[in-house]
Enzyme design. Sequence first.
Site, PDB file in Angstrom:
ATOM      1  N   GLU A  79      75.478   6.793  44.020  1.00 43.87           N
ATOM      2  CA  GLU A  79      74.446   7.500  43.272  1.00 43.87           C
ATOM      3  C   GLU A  79      73.155   6.695  43.357  1.00 43.87           C
ATOM      4  OE1 GLU A  79      75.030  10.411  41.867  1.00 43.87           O
ATOM      5  OE2 GLU A  79      77.216  10.432  41.964  1.00 43.87           O
ATOM      6  N   ASP A 104      83.081  29.092  41.945  1.00 49.30           N
ATOM      7  CA  ASP A 104      82.629  28.155  40.920  1.00 49.30           C
ATOM      8  C   ASP A 104      81.195  27.685  41.200  1.00 49.30           C
ATOM      9  OD1 ASP A 104      83.162  26.563  38.514  1.00 49.30           O
ATOM     10  OD2 ASP A 104      83.024  24.846  39.863  1.00 49.30           O
TER      11      ASP A 104
END
Length: 160
Positions: A79, A104
């Site tokens: 990240e 989804d």
Amino acid sequence: AEASYQQPKDFVTALVEPAKKVQEQLNVPFAVVIAQAALETGWGKKIIKTENGSSSNNLFNIKADGRWQGDKTHKETLEFEQGAMVKKKEPFRVYESVKESIDDYVSFLSSGSRYQDALEKASDVEQFLHGLQSAGYATDPQYADKIMGTLRKVTALLAE
């Protein structure tokens, strides 16, 4: 049975129909949907595995946050935080099938207000992708540009 995508072309071909359903629902061009999935999964070769080694079928690397009631699996991920790459172990959603992952993705983007600005610009690919990025879909500051690059390859493969 687990899908195996030997070549980028196999991945693109397998996703055309499901991605067209996303286009119908969100107006996001189907090739962009495929490009995002291709970037997230290395053309289907790096789909996150579950603890027992089967596929999570998670084409868009959607994390399992508090709202997610289904199965999940944990994976180390990079990240960007304050401009630096940080390794974190994060929970990711696990789906029964590619179709479930696609469905989804549609509800993930369309529920709540977070991605509304991006979706309003769905037909303008660059605006849409920068909208996703600025709404925090991914922490990579190059995210939109990387998908644009992947999209060129998807478009070329679709034209073959």
